[in-house]
Write a protein that holds these residues in place. Structure first.
Motif, PDB file in Angstrom:
ATOM      1  N   GLY A  21     -12.280  50.260 -32.503  1.00 57.34           N
ATOM      2  CA  GLY A  21     -13.473  50.879 -32.342  1.00 57.34           C
ATOM      3  C   GLY A  21     -13.728  51.700 -31.246  1.00 57.34           C
ATOM      4  N   LEU A  22     -15.102  51.810 -30.862  1.00 58.22           N
ATOM      5  CA  LEU A  22     -15.835  52.321 -29.823  1.00 58.22           C
ATOM      6  C   LEU A  22     -15.196  51.246 -28.352  1.00 58.22           C
ATOM      7  CD1 LEU A  22     -18.829  54.382 -30.325  1.00 58.22           C
ATOM      8  CD2 LEU A  22     -16.227  54.960 -30.086  1.00 58.22           C
ATOM      9  N   VAL A  23     -15.697  49.848 -29.231  1.00 52.73           N
ATOM     10  CA  VAL A  23     -16.143  48.939 -28.292  1.00 52.73           C
ATOM     11  C   VAL A  23     -15.107  47.495 -28.784  1.00 52.73           C
ATOM     12  CG1 VAL A  23     -18.371  48.613 -27.361  1.00 52.73           C
ATOM     13  CG2 VAL A  23     -17.948  48.079 -29.386  1.00 52.73           C
ATOM     14  N   ARG A  24     -14.493  46.509 -27.490  1.00 57.22           N
ATOM     15  CA  ARG A  24     -13.533  45.763 -28.581  1.00 57.22           C
ATOM     16  C   ARG A  24     -14.515  44.126 -27.694  1.00 57.22           C
ATOM     17  NH1 ARG A  24      -7.861  46.790 -25.867  1.00 57.22           N
ATOM     18  NH2 ARG A  24      -8.201  47.205 -23.709  1.00 57.22           N
ATOM     19  N   ARG A  25     -13.360  43.522 -28.294  1.00 58.98           N
ATOM     20  CA  ARG A  25     -13.559  42.332 -27.588  1.00 58.98           C
ATOM     21  C   ARG A  25     -12.550  41.496 -27.414  1.00 58.98           C
ATOM     22  NH1 ARG A  25     -18.988  40.543 -28.192  1.00 58.98           N
ATOM     23  NH2 ARG A  25     -19.949  41.418 -29.651  1.00 58.98           N
ATOM     24  N   THR A  26     -12.879  40.427 -26.197  1.00 59.50           N
ATOM     25  CA  THR A  26     -11.660  39.925 -25.268  1.00 59.50           C
ATOM     26  C   THR A  26     -11.364  38.893 -25.681  1.00 59.50           C
ATOM     27  OG1 THR A  26     -13.586  39.138 -23.409  1.00 59.50           O
ATOM     28  CG2 THR A  26     -12.355  41.194 -23.044  1.00 59.50           C
ATOM     29  N   PRO A  27     -10.250  38.337 -25.761  1.00 63.29           N
ATOM     30  CA  PRO A  27      -9.758  36.693 -26.241  1.00 63.29           C
ATOM     31  C   PRO A  27     -11.224  36.055 -25.417  1.00 63.29           C
ATOM     32  CG  PRO A  27      -7.509  38.152 -24.794  1.00 63.29           C
ATOM     33  CD  PRO A  27      -8.759  38.007 -24.120  1.00 63.29           C
ATOM     34  N   ASP A  28     -11.835  35.824 -24.419  1.00 68.44           N
ATOM     35  CA  ASP A  28     -13.012  35.175 -24.796  1.00 68.44           C
ATOM     36  C   ASP A  28     -14.187  35.495 -25.227  1.00 68.44           C
ATOM     37  OD1 ASP A  28     -13.542  36.992 -23.326  1.00 68.44           O
ATOM     38  OD2 ASP A  28     -13.905  35.450 -21.126  1.00 68.44           O
ATOM     39  N   LEU A  29     -13.859  36.441 -26.362  1.00 65.62           N
ATOM     40  CA  LEU A  29     -14.788  37.423 -27.009  1.00 65.62           C
ATOM     41  C   LEU A  29     -16.185  38.100 -26.167  1.00 65.62           C
ATOM     42  CD1 LEU A  29     -15.864  34.908 -29.695  1.00 65.62           C
ATOM     43  CD2 LEU A  29     -13.751  36.408 -29.178  1.00 65.62           C
ATOM     44  N   GLU A 489      -2.973  33.898 -27.230  1.00 65.10           N
ATOM     45  CA  GLU A 489      -4.420  33.612 -27.441  1.00 65.10           C
ATOM     46  C   GLU A 489      -5.487  34.030 -28.690  1.00 65.10           C
ATOM     47  OE1 GLU A 489      -6.369  32.765 -24.351  1.00 65.10           O
ATOM     48  OE2 GLU A 489      -4.916  34.493 -23.239  1.00 65.10           O
ATOM     49  N   ARG A 490      -5.458  32.271 -28.758  1.00 65.54           N
ATOM     50  CA  ARG A 490      -6.202  32.533 -30.732  1.00 65.54           C
ATOM     51  C   ARG A 490      -7.983  32.352 -29.983  1.00 65.54           C
ATOM     52  NH1 ARG A 490      -9.793  29.686 -33.448  1.00 65.54           N
ATOM     53  NH2 ARG A 490     -10.533  28.294 -31.696  1.00 65.54           N
ATOM     54  N   ARG A 491      -8.188  33.563 -30.559  1.00 69.17           N
ATOM     55  CA  ARG A 491      -9.856  33.733 -30.083  1.00 69.17           C
ATOM     56  C   ARG A 491     -10.478  33.080 -31.345  1.00 69.17           C
ATOM     57  NH1 ARG A 491     -10.479  40.458 -30.568  1.00 69.17           N
ATOM     58  NH2 ARG A 491     -12.489  39.525 -31.244  1.00 69.17           N
ATOM     59  N   ALA A 492     -11.869  32.623 -30.959  1.00 69.29           N
ATOM     60  CA  ALA A 492     -12.478  32.185 -31.616  1.00 69.29           C
ATOM     61  C   ALA A 492     -13.255  32.253 -32.516  1.00 69.29           C
ATOM     62  CB  ALA A 492     -14.071  31.079 -30.553  1.00 69.29           C
TER      63      ALA A 492
END
Length: 505
Positions: A21-29, A489-492
């Motif tokens: 996407g234009l943005v994304r989430r890091t492992p800590d969201l 890294e397991r994301r929440a």
């Protein structure tokens, strides 16, 4: 493989390794740049995104603003399951080859919060392969069903639905220099049976498996060649109660639906011993929920409390509602979507039986289950589901699950064959409807003052809780099994990002 067909955590998370996407989430969201390097609000109703240069799709074509414009059109076409990524009326304007403006009718301070899984498709690839608008549930195949051309770190090698899907690292990926992991090839194999999944991990045939049944966690933790990664989810498990149909499915009551009565809904709520489910079924790996959003989601508050477990009160409420002997209904459950979903469903069925409600579980695999509970079938009295707000903000939970189901012309949605013009309540298969909640959801979307916004969210959650729109159950603690050499890294939010996996040598 079509990224706009099914909004479901595993599917969209899997495709997030292929598309971006234009943005994304890091492992800590946290939200971070992806295909857009930066963005700013030119005015309260105008966002400007500056696109990343030098990015290529897997077919070799360059990524430009034309692909964003095309993706904005396609994600809002046909039966796309991601139409809420771009609210109705948002104008998408090409400013230059690497600059795009998004112009909204009203201020929207969280416009891009849901864009981490709005994936950008190649316009030239889609047009060359005659890729049609998305079809509900992917029932009709197009070229994008079994093929892809994303910009992500992995590209598709082979796709055998129901058997295996093979991907390999894309060497021209723009972010390769910042890649944390060392995985060059991924083979995904669906293994519905939990015991078989665990056996595959212990035998070394599989490197990562999820979910792991909580009863198998001690066994894997004790194994020399395996491990378990656990942690709370931002997903909230809940019961959906069919308040839409005039006749409650499975009740035998012609033209009668007890679930339209708030007293009956509260009676069901009070009949469920959520602490027993946490302790005996989830082995402590669950947090009882009072809201339809979890801690970590903007707008969550611990001021709203669960209804107490009280079977006597439950029976009294049923009597007041005119059902002293209870009633029957269809109860749809899955057995491969959530942690211990089948056992939880059976426990709830048993608890309801003690107050006279006969809810016999119909337990099915994911595909059959979703077909039964979603539109246009909605063949359920009760259904157990999970929700993870893609924006990590309360608005999307209110918009999708609580707003009155409406079509673009402001007509009721679920009495139509055409489901393509949905603008609100797209996941509200329960049919809950309160104009005050609709009004608040609209105000929440455009309110930029965070204090005022939080107050509006609290008002909305107070109304929906008082009306027992749904029955929140708990936030589960996810458990993923790994080989001893695997680090991840397991994301929440349960998105599995392969960029952060190392397998050791």
């Amino acid at each position: 493989m079509d990224p706009y067909v099914v909004e479901e955590v595993f599917t969209s998370g899997f495709l997030g390794n292929v598309y971006e996407g234009l943005v994304r989430r890091t492992p800590d969201l946290r939200l971070e740049p992806a295909l857009a390097e930066s963005w700013e609000m030119v005015s309260p109703t105008q966002w400007r995104f500056h696109l990343r240069k030098g990015v290529t799709f897997h077919d070799g074509s360059p990524f430009t603003a034309d692909d964003v414009i095309f993706s904005a059109e396609r994600v809002r076409s046909g039966a796309s399951d991601f139409k809420n990524r771009l609210p109705a009326g948002v104008e998408v304007v090409k400013v230059g080859d690497y600059t795009v403006d998004f112009i909204t009718k009203e201020p929207n301070p969280i416009l891009n919060f849901t864009w981490a899984n709005w994936y950008i498709m190649s316009k030239s690839w889609a047009e060359a392969n005659k890729i049609a608008p998305p079809v509900k549930g992917g029932d009709t195949e197009n070229y994008a069903t079994l093929h892809e051309s994303g910009t992500g770190p992995y590209k598709l090698l082979a796709r055998e639905p129901g058997i295996k899907t093979v991907l390999e690292a894309y060497p021209q990926w723009w972010g390769a220099k910042d890649k944390v992991g060392d995985v060059d090839k991924v083979t995904y194999t669906p293994v519905p049976n939990p015991a078989t999944r665990v056996a595959g991990l212990l035998s070394g045939q599989l490197d990562v498996v999820f979910p792991i049944p909580v009863q198998d966690i001690p066994r894997l933790e004790a194994a020399p060649n395996a491990g378990v990664v656990t942690g709370p989810e931002v997903r909230t498990m809940y019961l959906s109660m069919n308040q839409w149909k005039d006749t409650l499915p499975g009740s035998g009551l012609d033209g009668v639906n007890p679930l339209k009565d708030r007293k009956v809904r509260e009676a069901i709520y009070r009949a469920i011993d959520i602490n027993a489910i946490r302790d005996k079924i989830m082995r402590g790996l669950a947090t009882p929920a009072a809201l339809m959003v979890a801690p970590g989601v903007n707008g969550y508050t611990d001021e709203v409390k669960r209804y107490d477990y009280d079977p006597a009160k439950s029976k009294a409420l049923l009597t007041e509602a005119g059902y002293p002997d209870g009633f029957a209904m269809t109860y749809q459950c899955s057995n491969d979507m959530y942690v211990n979903d089948e056992a939880t469903c059976l426990a709830i069925s048993s608890m309801l039986a003690k107050v006279g409600i006969k809810a016999k579980p119909n337990i099915q695999p994911r595909a059959k289950y979703l077909e039964a509970v979603t539109a246009p079938n909605m063949d359920f009295g009760l259904a157990m589901l999970g929700t993870t707000p893609s924006s990590l903000d309360s608005h999307i939970a209110l918009y999708s699950l609580h707003m009155c189901p409406r079509a673009a012309e402001d007509r009721p949605l679920w009495d139509k064959d055409d489901l393509t013009k949905i603008v609100a309540g797209k996941s509200n298969f329960a049919g809950y409807c309160n104009p005050d909640v609709d009004r608040l959801a609209g105000e929440i979307l455009k309110e930029a003052d965070q204090k005022k916004r939080s107050e509006l969210i609290h008002q909305a959650w107070t109304i929906t809780t008082n009306e027992v729109a749904y029955i929140p159950l708990h936030q589960t603690w996810a458990a993923w099994g790994t080989g001893s050499a695997v680090k991840l890294e397991r994301r929440a939010d349960n998105v599995f990002d392969w960029r952060h996996v190392t397998i050791g040598k």
